[in-house]
Design a protein around this motif. Structure first.
Motif, mmCIF file in Angstrom:
data_model
loop_
_atom_site.group_PDB
_atom_site.id
_atom_site.type_symbol
_atom_site.label_atom_id
_atom_site.label_comp_id
_atom_site.label_asym_id
_atom_site.label_seq_id
_atom_site.Cartn_x
_atom_site.Cartn_y
_atom_site.Cartn_z
ATOM 1 N N ARG A 1 0.794 5.162 -18.978
ATOM 2 C CA ARG A 1 1.232 6.423 -18.373
ATOM 3 C C ARG A 1 1.618 7.367 -19.498
ATOM 4 O O ARG A 1 2.454 7.010 -20.331
ATOM 5 N N ASP B 1 5.408 6.989 -7.983
ATOM 6 C CA ASP B 1 4.186 7.708 -8.335
ATOM 7 C C ASP B 1 4.063 8.877 -7.372
ATOM 8 O O ASP B 1 4.291 8.704 -6.184
ATOM 9 N N LEU B 2 3.684 10.019 -7.882
ATOM 10 C CA LEU B 2 3.504 11.152 -6.994
ATOM 11 C C LEU B 2 2.085 11.151 -6.458
ATOM 12 O O LEU B 2 1.127 11.090 -7.222
ATOM 13 N N CYS B 3 1.991 11.229 -5.161
ATOM 14 C CA CYS B 3 0.667 11.175 -4.574
ATOM 15 C C CYS B 3 0.262 12.524 -4.029
ATOM 16 O O CYS B 3 -0.331 12.635 -2.966
ATOM 17 N N THR B 4 0.617 13.541 -4.740
ATOM 18 C CA THR B 4 0.265 14.894 -4.335
ATOM 19 C C THR B 4 0.424 15.761 -5.564
ATOM 20 O O THR B 4 1.093 15.393 -6.497
ATOM 21 N N SER B 5 -0.193 16.901 -5.523
ATOM 22 C CA SER B 5 0.087 17.802 -6.624
ATOM 23 C C SER B 5 0.957 18.932 -6.105
ATOM 24 O O SER B 5 1.178 19.921 -6.750
ATOM 25 N N SER C 1 -5.658 13.933 -6.873
ATOM 26 C CA SER C 1 -5.108 12.813 -7.633
ATOM 27 C C SER C 1 -5.626 11.469 -7.148
ATOM 28 O O SER C 1 -5.923 10.590 -7.939
ATOM 29 N N LYS D 1 0.803 7.663 1.385
ATOM 30 C CA LYS D 1 0.232 8.941 0.974
ATOM 31 C C LYS D 1 0.855 10.231 1.521
ATOM 32 O O LYS D 1 0.735 11.277 0.915
ATOM 33 N N ILE E 1 -1.287 14.783 9.798
ATOM 34 C CA ILE E 1 -1.704 15.291 11.109
ATOM 35 C C ILE E 1 -3.128 15.849 11.064
ATOM 36 O O ILE E 1 -3.944 15.612 11.947
ATOM 37 N N TYR F 1 0.836 -1.197 0.000
ATOM 38 C CA TYR F 1 0.000 0.000 0.000
ATOM 39 C C TYR F 1 0.872 1.249 0.000
ATOM 40 O O TYR F 1 2.058 1.191 0.336
ATOM 41 N N CYS F 2 0.261 2.363 -0.378
ATOM 42 C CA CYS F 2 0.947 3.647 -0.425
ATOM 43 C C CYS F 2 0.634 4.409 0.861
ATOM 44 O O CYS F 2 -0.489 4.373 1.343
ATOM 45 N N GLY G 1 -4.659 3.619 9.804
ATOM 46 C CA GLY G 1 -4.047 3.627 8.487
ATOM 47 C C GLY G 1 -3.223 4.889 8.347
ATOM 48 O O GLY G 1 -3.375 5.815 9.148
ATOM 49 N N GLY H 1 -4.606 0.094 -2.741
ATOM 50 C CA GLY H 1 -3.595 -0.632 -3.506
ATOM 51 C C GLY H 1 -4.129 -1.966 -4.012
ATOM 52 O O GLY H 1 -3.851 -2.386 -5.139
ATOM 53 N N GLU I 1 -0.168 10.047 -13.085
ATOM 54 C CA GLU I 1 0.335 9.381 -11.879
ATOM 55 C C GLU I 1 -0.788 8.507 -11.332
ATOM 56 O O GLU I 1 -1.945 8.888 -11.397
ATOM 57 N N ILE I 2 -0.400 7.370 -10.778
ATOM 58 C CA ILE I 2 -1.391 6.547 -10.084
ATOM 59 C C ILE I 2 -1.221 6.838 -8.604
ATOM 60 O O ILE I 2 -0.173 6.596 -8.041
ATOM 61 N N CYS I 3 -2.255 7.373 -8.009
ATOM 62 C CA CYS I 3 -2.163 7.721 -6.593
ATOM 63 C C CYS I 3 -3.261 6.960 -5.850
ATOM 64 O O CYS I 3 -4.436 7.275 -5.985
ATOM 65 N N VAL I 4 -2.862 5.940 -5.131
ATOM 66 C CA VAL I 4 -3.857 5.096 -4.445
ATOM 67 C C VAL I 4 -3.543 5.043 -2.945
ATOM 68 O O VAL I 4 -3.124 4.032 -2.425
ATOM 69 N N PRO I 5 -3.780 6.159 -2.272
ATOM 70 C CA PRO I 5 -3.272 6.290 -0.922
ATOM 71 C C PRO I 5 -4.220 5.884 0.182
ATOM 72 O O PRO I 5 -4.455 6.642 1.081
ATOM 73 N N CYS I 6 -4.772 4.728 0.142
ATOM 74 C CA CYS I 6 -5.465 4.266 1.335
ATOM 75 C C CYS I 6 -5.141 2.812 1.482
ATOM 76 O O CYS I 6 -4.689 2.186 0.534
ATOM 77 N N LYS I 7 -5.374 2.284 2.670
ATOM 78 C CA LYS I 7 -4.835 0.958 2.935
ATOM 79 C C LYS I 7 -5.448 -0.131 2.051
ATOM 80 O O LYS I 7 -4.810 -1.131 1.799
#
Lengths: 559, 426
Positions: free
Chosen positions: B312, A339-343, B259, A311, A447, A308-309, A443, B297, B288-294
């Motif tokens: 991409r 992969d960038l997870c923000t802009s 994203s 974030k 903050i 998982y990411c 998870g 993914g 970008e692939i942004c999959v930020p929760c548990k």
């Protein structure tokens, strides 16, 4: 003596036009136990409700079967009518002949036949329904908060009042948690007001009792009535609370587990947390005491391995640029990311250079520098040499999480974090009522999100544990017959709410009615038929289904 | 003074949740909704990521609970026009438009729809189908009571038509209802005015405007079982598409691109397509692939295993080529390639609601540069606005998924309740 009343609602033309109500009334009038069967134009109307109440009283009805609309629409309406007429609402059966018959079946004859079966089934069932009584329970409104980091501090401050005491337990000597080692926050706000002031307020608050260097050893009981044992200096303090908030935070993935990063093997390779601590000390320096002239920030360390990411790493890596440049404005910084997870990078941070990679191949040491060989996004082999490498490891559950989960009887998810009761609808609650989770225990979170969760926990608690107000536990609960239970514990494994315990002494399972939410899983799983789900007993269901599936059989039996 | 009244603006999932929590605690809640029904954007979705749960099944019990709750006064077809005063003592003016159908008498049988002689485009269904002048936006909408659209109704244009009234068995049609001005005194205000997706025609390279290039909401409604095609994915000419492209996050850097949300809902569209048309060829174009929760993914991996192509790209351009869409794209390293699809779905980023500026003005709260409502800066919290006593939850304050919106709703309630305990208890 059962005195059943059957009332069919015309629902204007909705039912009356599609179903031959008179023939149904005639048919069911002769069923034994049916005292009265009538039709009415609109039962949910003001007049309709009065009519029902009068009929109940006039005919001394004990049971009610209503052929009308979906219980979703008007079950509550009719429950209220029953209560007002002095009848137990669990002896009322609302049969949906509108959505499920009149609106579904175009042929009038077929719709009538179907509605008749459903109503007969409702009558057959209602005979076996039992009156259930609502229970009321005194509750304790005090709160146990486990974890004195930013989330736990905020939760405590929001909950503590003269009407509600908070016990805050922290295993370390000081409050503040992980955030107290950060110099600045990418989320905005400053550390001083976010952490230090909250710590001071918590310590000053007479309604918050702080236990540092302490651990929660056991939590027994249920929503409104928990007993927790807190250990400090080998001494146990017992506190009574109504709810428990778990805010024990997280750990970082250990990059030492992945050999190619050479963490712990080569000098000057640090994790993000180590950089925070170093920065707090005032200097970010190499082993030789000099400031780095070039730094590589390696993102997503452990993302593949953990699945998982996290974030927040992309966002806080931007903060590291400020840390480094504050000390040496000419420092050269390379970001290697997947992969960038923000802009954030695109947004006003043109000063950040990013290289998308598909893999880190190797990190070696060459003439005092770290030499990173990597594959670019489109598969080309490239490399970079730097003085310092900063690894951004993914956030993982704290080491004590499995132990804590077992003690609290709440489940973990596939990634080892605490599982929420419902990811979307109830994100800070757990399957055990009265135990809440906030912050990174649930998870990866920044903050701001952790604080939002602590505020949400406060909302959930303040609306349900109200001083002076009694709790109303679920009425339709399961019950295990001691004489039939073989102690196989199948029910234990299907109960999501920790409502069943195994009584070792007697070798049987027992339901805690305060925790049971009436899902019925245990009743259907029990191989010995020892479990009864109140209001959904086997007999009730059997009678109902028989009437739906084999109406002729029961009609014959009757004759 | 301890004011027990709270105003919640916007009856989407966040506004509903905040109202329920506050009402449970004994607060008297006034929930103001501009539209005729409650549920906001969520009721447009068939399934939600990442568990692919049915959205209606998720939200309907909350809607029902809300409608039945005695501590909540719901004002539909209503807008706040003026706010005066300060925390603990706000005076709020509300304009409620007449529905012309009695909320008490109507049972929601819809018998009035058929006789209505007027048909016009249904905005709720993204104009993909028609509705009558007396209507509910879609089957299942709550409260299940229609309204008369006076801009379209013949009677309100001066003609002598009362066909809906004749069709109603319950005398629920009330032509003489009037718009109402309501004044409330409340202690706190929660703004939950939600979002709208960016108009895809603002991203010209996505080719929106060409036939069979769909916006996110158009596609959601097409997939919805209560939508204009009853859930059938069909092209404008009625044929079934044999190939589809989903595009998100390419060349939209100017927007505070959510994203993660764009990624997740675009991934859901792969499921939508694959579920209805197992043989369809799918290409997903992304930056970008942004999959930020548990659990995100896992969802990504599952979608990657559906045999769909993930590409991409650095740049993309969609053009119409004799009916089918030609997608020219540049991959990393600079090579240019082409993909042809029958159907293109463009997943655009979330933007503030259309009236964000007006609302900010009425409530006297600051906005961020991108239009979302700003949070206060001193004490870090994601629900406190720049003005004391006013809270911001859900997508009104920036892009959010459903779980995050619900959390913020509970959080704002937590803040308000905490305050009333601490002031009343001491």
């Amino acid at each position: 003596m059962k005195r059943i009343g059957v009332f069919i609602c015309e629902c204007g033309p909705n039912i009356a036009e599609k179903i031959d109500i008179d023939s149904i009334v005639k048919e069911v009038s002769s069923i034994s136990g049916v005292e009265i069967a009538e039709r009415y134009k609109l039962l949910c109307s003001k007049d309709g409700k009065e009519y029902l109440k009068e009929k109940i009283k006039e005919n001394k009805l004990t049971h009610l079967v209503l052929g009308a609309c979906s219980p979703k629409q008007h079950e509550k309406t009719f429950i209220k009518v029953c209560e007002e007429a002095g009848m137990n609402p669990y002896l009322c059966n609302l049969i949906n002949i509108r959505e499920q018959c009149a609106w579904m079946t175009p042929d009038r004859e077929e719709a009538t036949a179907k509605a008749l079966r459903c109503i007969r089934a409702g009558i057959a069932r209602v005979k076996y329904q039992q009156s259930l009584e609502k229970k009321y329970l005194e509750s304790n409104v005090d709160i146990l908060v486990i974890g004195g980091g930013i989330t736990g501090l905020q939760t405590s401050l929001l909950l503590a009042s003269d009407a509600r005491k908070v016990y805050l337990v922290e295993k370390n000597p000081d409050l503040g948690g992980m955030v107290s080692s950060f110099k600045s926050l990418f989320e905005g706000g400053n550390v001083k007001s976010v952490v230090k002031e909250k710590m001071e307020k918590v310590l000053e608050n007479k309604n918050i009792e702080v236990f540092t260097n302490s651990e929660v050893k056991d939590v027994l009981g249920f929503f409104g009535n928990f007993i927790a044992k807190i250990e400090k200096d080998n001494k146990i303090t017992e506190v009574k609370t109504g709810a428990v908030v778990v805010a024990t935070g997280c750990s970082l993935f250990d990059p030492g587990q992945i050999a190619k990063y050479k963490y712990g093997k080569l000098d000057d390779i640090y994790t993000s947390l180590e950089i925070e601590v170093m920065n707090m000390g005032g200097r970010i320096v190499l082993k030789n005491g000099r400031e780095p002239q070039s730094v590589a920030i390696v993102h997503c360390v452990g993302r593949e391995e953990k699945g998982y990411c996290s974030k927040i790493c992309c966002s806080y890596s931007a903060k590291f640029h400020d840390y480094l440049r504050e000390k040496n404005k000419d420092v050269e910084i390379h970001n290697l990311y997947y992969d960038l997870c923000t802009s954030q990078f695109e947004r006003g941070r043109k000063d950040i250079s990013v290289t998308r990679i598909s893999d880190i191949e190797e990190i070696t040491e060459e003439s005092g520098k770290k030499h990173i060989e990597y594959l670019t996004g489109d598969g080309k082999k490239e490399s970079v040499s730097v003085d310092m490498v900063i690894l951004l490891p993914v956030i993982e559950p704290g080491k004590n999480v499995p132990e804590l989960a077992a003690m609290l009887r709440i489940p973990l998810d596939a990634r080892g974090f605490f599982a929420e009761e419902h990811v979307k609808l109830n994100p800070v609650a757990t399957s055990l009522e009265g135990i809440y989770i906030a912050g990174c225990v649930q998870g990866p979170k920044n903050i701001l999100e952790s604080i939002t969760q602590s505020e949400a926990v406060a909302g959930k608690i303040l609306c349900s544990l109200i001083p002076g107000k009694k709790l109303e536990p679920e009425v339709m609960v399961s019950r295990i017959a001691p004489s039939l239970c073989t102690g196989c514990q199948t029910c234990l494994s299907v109960c999501s709410y920790g409502a069943i315990v195994f009584d070792r002494e007697n070798g049987i399972c027992v339901t805690n009615e305060m925790l049971c939410r009436g899902c019925g899983n245990c009743a259907s799983a029990c191989p010995s038929n020892a479990i009864t789900h109140k209001h959904f007993t086997s007999r009730q269901i059997y009678q109902e289904l028989t009437e739906v599936l084999y109406p002729s059989r029961s009609m014959k039996e009757q004759k | 003074m301890n004011n027990n009244n709270v105003l919640v603006v916007g009856a989407g999932i966040a506004g509903i949740e905040a109202s329920l929590v506050l009402a449970q605690a004994g607060k008297s809640v006034h929930l103001v909704e501009r539209e005729m029904c409650i549920g906001g954007n969520v009721i447009k979705y068939e399934d939600v990521f990442s568990n692919l749960e049915c959205a209606t099944c998720m939200i309907a019990p909350k809607q029902q609970e809300l409608l039945a709750n005695e501590n909540i006064t719901l004002l539909t077809l209503s807008e706040v026009t003026r706010v005066e005063g300060s925390k603990g003592d706000f005076t709020v003016s509300i304009k409620q438009k007449a529905r012309y159908v009695s909320m008490e008498a109507c049972i929601g049988c819809n018998a009035c729809f058929d006789p209505c002689p007027v048909s016009l485009k249904n905005e709720f269904e993204e104009n993909l189908c028609e509705r009558k002048a007396i209507y509910t936006p879609c089957p299942g909408a709550l409260p299940n009571v229609p309204r008369i659209d006076t801009d379209a109704c013949l009677r309100f244009k001066g003609e002598d038509c009362n066909l809906c009234k004749e069709a109603c068995m319950f005398e629920a049609i009330e032509y003489d209802q009037k718009d109402e001005d309501i004044t409330l005194n409340v202690g706190e205000i929660i703004l939950a005015t939600g979002f709208r997706p960016l108009d895809p025609s603002k991203i010209p390279h996505y080719g929106y405007g060409n036939e069979d290039v769909y916006s996110a909401f158009e596609f959601e409604r097409m997939y919805a079982s209560n939508g204009p095609t009853q859930g059938n994915l069909v092209l404008k000419d009625g044929k079934t598409p044999s190939s589809a492209a989903v595009i998100f996050g390419v060349g939209v850097d100017d927007y505070r691109c959510p994203s993660s949300i764009c990624t997740m809902y675009s991934l859901k569209y792969i499921y939508y397509l694959r579920h209805k048309l197992p043989e369809i060829k799918i290409a997903e174009f992304y930056r970008e692939i942004c999959v930020p929760c548990k659990s995100c993914g896992d969802f990504l991996r599952k979608m990657q295993e559906t045999g769909s192509e993930f590409i991409r790209v650095e740049d993309i351009k969609v053009t119409d080529k004799k009916g089918s869409k030609e997608i020219v794209y540049k991959i990393e390293g600079g090579d240019e390639k082409t993909f042809t699809a029958d159907m293109v779905i463009v997943a655009s980023p979330m933007r503030p609601g259309n009236d964000a500026e007006k609302i900010a003005g009425i409530f006297g709260i600051p906005q961020l540069s991108d239009g979302f409502f700003a949070k206060q800066k001193d004490d870090i919290s994601s629900v406190i606005s720049g003005k004391d006593g006013i809270y911001i939850i859900g997508c009104a304050g920036g892009p959010k998924n459903i779980g995050e919106s619900i959390t913020e709703a509970q959080a704002a309630a937590g803040r308000i309740l905490s305050l009333s305990y601490q002031t009343s208890g001491q």
